[in-house]
Write a protein that holds these residues in place. Structure first.
Motif, PDB file in Angstrom:
ATOM      1  N   GLY A 167       0.792  -1.226   0.000  1.00  0.00           N
ATOM      2  CA  GLY A 167       0.000   0.000   0.000  1.00  0.00           C
ATOM      3  C   GLY A 167       0.818   1.267   0.000  1.00  0.00           C
ATOM      4  N   GLU A 168       1.770   1.376   0.912  1.00  0.00           N
ATOM      5  CA  GLU A 168       2.603   2.573   0.986  1.00  0.00           C
ATOM      6  C   GLU A 168       3.977   2.214   1.509  1.00  0.00           C
ATOM      7  N   ALA A 169       4.935   3.093   1.253  1.00  0.00           N
ATOM      8  CA  ALA A 169       6.303   2.852   1.709  1.00  0.00           C
ATOM      9  C   ALA A 169       6.362   2.809   3.228  1.00  0.00           C
ATOM     10  N   SER A 170       7.326   2.091   3.747  1.00  0.00           N
ATOM     11  CA  SER A 170       7.523   2.037   5.194  1.00  0.00           C
ATOM     12  C   SER A 170       8.926   2.500   5.530  1.00  0.00           C
ATOM     13  N   CYS A 171       9.045   3.098   6.688  1.00  0.00           N
ATOM     14  CA  CYS A 171      10.352   3.509   7.202  1.00  0.00           C
ATOM     15  C   CYS A 171      10.499   2.849   8.567  1.00  0.00           C
ATOM     16  N   THR A 172      11.427   1.930   8.684  1.00  0.00           N
ATOM     17  CA  THR A 172      11.580   1.192   9.929  1.00  0.00           C
ATOM     18  C   THR A 172      12.973   1.366  10.487  1.00  0.00           C
ATOM     19  N   ARG A 173      13.056   1.260  11.787  1.00  0.00           N
ATOM     20  CA  ARG A 173      14.344   1.323  12.459  1.00  0.00           C
ATOM     21  C   ARG A 173      14.978  -0.066  12.414  1.00  0.00           C
ATOM     22  N   THR A 174      16.276  -0.111  12.276  1.00  0.00           N
ATOM     23  CA  THR A 174      16.949  -1.401  12.198  1.00  0.00           C
ATOM     24  C   THR A 174      18.310  -1.314  12.877  1.00  0.00           C
ATOM     25  N   LEU A 175      18.905  -2.459  13.110  1.00  0.00           N
ATOM     26  CA  LEU A 175      20.184  -2.566  13.799  1.00  0.00           C
ATOM     27  C   LEU A 175      21.193  -3.217  12.868  1.00  0.00           C
ATOM     28  N   VAL A 176      22.347  -2.607  12.722  1.00  0.00           N
ATOM     29  CA  VAL A 176      23.409  -3.165  11.901  1.00  0.00           C
ATOM     30  C   VAL A 176      24.698  -3.182  12.714  1.00  0.00           C
ATOM     31  N   PHE A 177      25.628  -4.025  12.287  1.00  0.00           N
ATOM     32  CA  PHE A 177      26.939  -4.098  12.921  1.00  0.00           C
ATOM     33  C   PHE A 177      28.007  -3.900  11.853  1.00  0.00           C
ATOM     34  N   ASP A 178      29.069  -3.140  12.181  1.00  0.00           N
ATOM     35  CA  ASP A 178      30.157  -2.998  11.222  1.00  0.00           C
ATOM     36  C   ASP A 178      31.100  -4.204  11.326  1.00  0.00           C
ATOM     37  N   PRO A 183      27.731  -1.687  16.922  1.00  0.00           N
ATOM     38  CA  PRO A 183      26.333  -1.566  16.488  1.00  0.00           C
ATOM     39  C   PRO A 183      25.978  -0.140  16.067  1.00  0.00           C
ATOM     40  N   ALA A 184      24.994  -0.044  15.197  1.00  0.00           N
ATOM     41  CA  ALA A 184      24.449   1.250  14.804  1.00  0.00           C
ATOM     42  C   ALA A 184      22.951   1.101  14.569  1.00  0.00           C
ATOM     43  N   VAL A 185      22.193   2.096  15.016  1.00  0.00           N
ATOM     44  CA  VAL A 185      20.751   2.126  14.770  1.00  0.00           C
ATOM     45  C   VAL A 185      20.510   3.031  13.569  1.00  0.00           C
ATOM     46  N   ARG A 186      19.839   2.502  12.572  1.00  0.00           N
ATOM     47  CA  ARG A 186      19.575   3.252  11.357  1.00  0.00           C
ATOM     48  C   ARG A 186      18.110   3.136  10.966  1.00  0.00           C
ATOM     49  N   GLU A 187      17.713   3.951  10.006  1.00  0.00           N
ATOM     50  CA  GLU A 187      16.368   3.846   9.450  1.00  0.00           C
ATOM     51  C   GLU A 187      16.449   3.368   8.009  1.00  0.00           C
ATOM     52  N   VAL A 188      15.553   2.466   7.667  1.00  0.00           N
ATOM     53  CA  VAL A 188      15.518   1.896   6.328  1.00  0.00           C
ATOM     54  C   VAL A 188      14.152   2.180   5.715  1.00  0.00           C
ATOM     55  N   ARG A 189      14.158   2.772   4.534  1.00  0.00           N
ATOM     56  CA  ARG A 189      12.903   3.037   3.841  1.00  0.00           C
ATOM     57  C   ARG A 189      12.716   1.986   2.746  1.00  0.00           C
ATOM     58  N   THR A 190      11.531   1.398   2.715  1.00  0.00           N
ATOM     59  CA  THR A 190      11.244   0.349   1.738  1.00  0.00           C
ATOM     60  C   THR A 190      10.028   0.733   0.926  1.00  0.00           C
ATOM     61  N   ALA A 191      10.161   0.681  -0.392  1.00  0.00           N
ATOM     62  CA  ALA A 191       9.060   1.030  -1.289  1.00  0.00           C
ATOM     63  C   ALA A 191       7.965  -0.032  -1.228  1.00  0.00           C
TER      64      ALA A 191
END
Length: 405
Positions: A167-178, A183-191
């Motif tokens: 229906g619409e794009a989402s922007c979610t918070r996520t956790l990544v590791f280098d 760790p880093a907290v980032r936001e990911v936008r998905t169409a």
């Protein structure tokens, strides 16, 4: 026999390029020990079960709990790859070898097949085994398949699943590791997904193949009176629903649940049987770590619940108890077994929502149990496992169960 030292994992994000044979073996041993023994030892000629997706995640937990707690015999299906000159075998290959050893030690006749569970060839191979080796009747089928693609045996069309909102794009918070593990907290936008993407995801992860399995086995007259089947599923938190339960995967899960209702009616009429979906709680698995937002959610969940987080072996032990009649079959209003209630309490979800909103790269170490999460990810591939000497050479060429060494 090829031996080498695998002292540290090579990975790209949450995807590991190698696995550790001894570590995978110990993970399976630890899971086996975590399964509570039944009140009375199960008989040697226990019920015949088929576990589809037996080498990882909840499917592995279903196999181990079924063997130890319900005394099942039968067949496990997975799709794993052996070691090569450059790579170790897949982690599921080593876990399957370890599971087979435990089954033999427990006196359980359990066969493992590596192949495409979506294919009619594997379905017929299983049917022949049930007919020739297991008395011609199947008592239980647990369906736990997570795959990115599926080829329809009838049409030859290959479908590919997508991980997108609807229906619409989402922007979610996520956790990544280098690469250093920071760790880093980032936001990911998905169409949003197109209709074709939704349809293809349902074709891969919905109930079509589960229903095809039941039709194939029923057509061969291999379903025992009272036969029961459960497909493993997940609902999850409002925090992750935009990309999960309300996204393409959620559409597939809804199709799986609708399939359960169709199969339940048919099996009731055919053999006095049952079909249900089992909604399990969150866990670190090779499938779940690929979903944006789930890593952050799991780390925060562990931070909130600590040892109250219920592991897959305990959940699947409860499922086997309900399927085999040790405890009553408890269903929600949609006809689903709910093993996720510990995760979705108002108290837990309120605490999670507060931490989810507050989480930053700077404070995530105080809000989430990152050491636990990072360790669980490594354990999926046999690393960071207690009692394993990672400095010692280990044989990487482990034979598939039933093959000579």
């Amino acid at each position: 026999m090829n031996e080498r030292v695998i002292d540290r994992p090579r990975s790209r994000g949450f995807l590991f390029l190698d696995s550790h044979p001894a570590g995978c073996r110990q993970v399976v041993a630890d899971m086996w020990e975590a399964v509570a023994a039944p009140t009375a030892p199960p008989p040697a000629d226990g019920p015949v079960a088929l576990v589809i997706g037996s080498s990882a995640g909840y499917g592995l937990a279903a196999t181990l709990a079924g063997l130890k707690r319900a005394g099942i015999r039968g067949i496990g299906i997975c799709f794993e790859k052996p070691a090569t000159a450059r790579r170790t075998a897949t982690a599921g290959w080593y876990r399957t070898a370890a599971t087979a050893e435990l089954a033999r030690a427990a006196g359980r006749d359990f066969v493992f097949l590596s192949g495409d569970a979506f294919s009619d060839e594997v379905k017929e191979q299983v049917a022949e085994l049930i007919a020739e080796r297991f008395g011609g009747k199947l008592d239980y089928l647990v369906y736990s398949v997570a795959a990115p693609r599926r080829t329809d045996p009838e049409t030859g069309t290959t479908y590919a699943s997508v991980l997108q909102p609807i229906g619409e794009a989402s922007c979610t918070r996520t956790l990544v590791f280098d690469d250093a593990g920071a760790p880093a907290v980032r936001e990911v936008r998905t169409a949003p997904a197109a209709e074709e993407g939704i349809a293809q995801t349902v074709a891969v992860m919905g109930g079509a193949d589960w229903e095809r399995w039941i039709e194939h086995l029923a057509g061969r007259g291999l379903l025992a009176d009272g036969f029961a089947t459960a497909a493993l599923s997940y609902i999850g938190s409002p925090l992750t629903e935009a990309l999960y339960r309300k996204g393409t995967i959620g559409a597939a899960k809804a199709h799986l649940e609708a399939t359960a209702r169709t199969l339940d009616k048919r099996l009731s009429e055919l053999v006095g049987g049952r079909a249900v979906t089992s909604v399990n709680g969150a866990a670190v698995t090779q499938s779940s770590t690929a979903i944006p937002g789930i890593a952050l959610y799991l780390g925060l969940l562990r931070g909130v619940l600590g040892e109250r987080l219920v592991p897959p072996t305990a959940q699947l032990s409860e499922l086997w108890d309900q399927l085999t009649g040790v405890s009553p079959l408890r269903l929600d209003e949609e006809g689903r077994v709910r093993l996720d209630t510990w995760e979705l309490t108002d108290e837990a979800q309120a605490a999670l929502a507060e931490r989810w909103q507050a989480a930053t790269t700077e404070n995530i170490g105080q809000l989430a149990d990152l050491e636990w999460f990072h360790g669980e990810v490594q354990r999926l591939y046999g690393f960071a496992v207690g009692g394993v000497d990672y400095g010692a050479p280990v044989a990487t060429e482990v034979p598939w169960p039933g093959q000579p060494a």
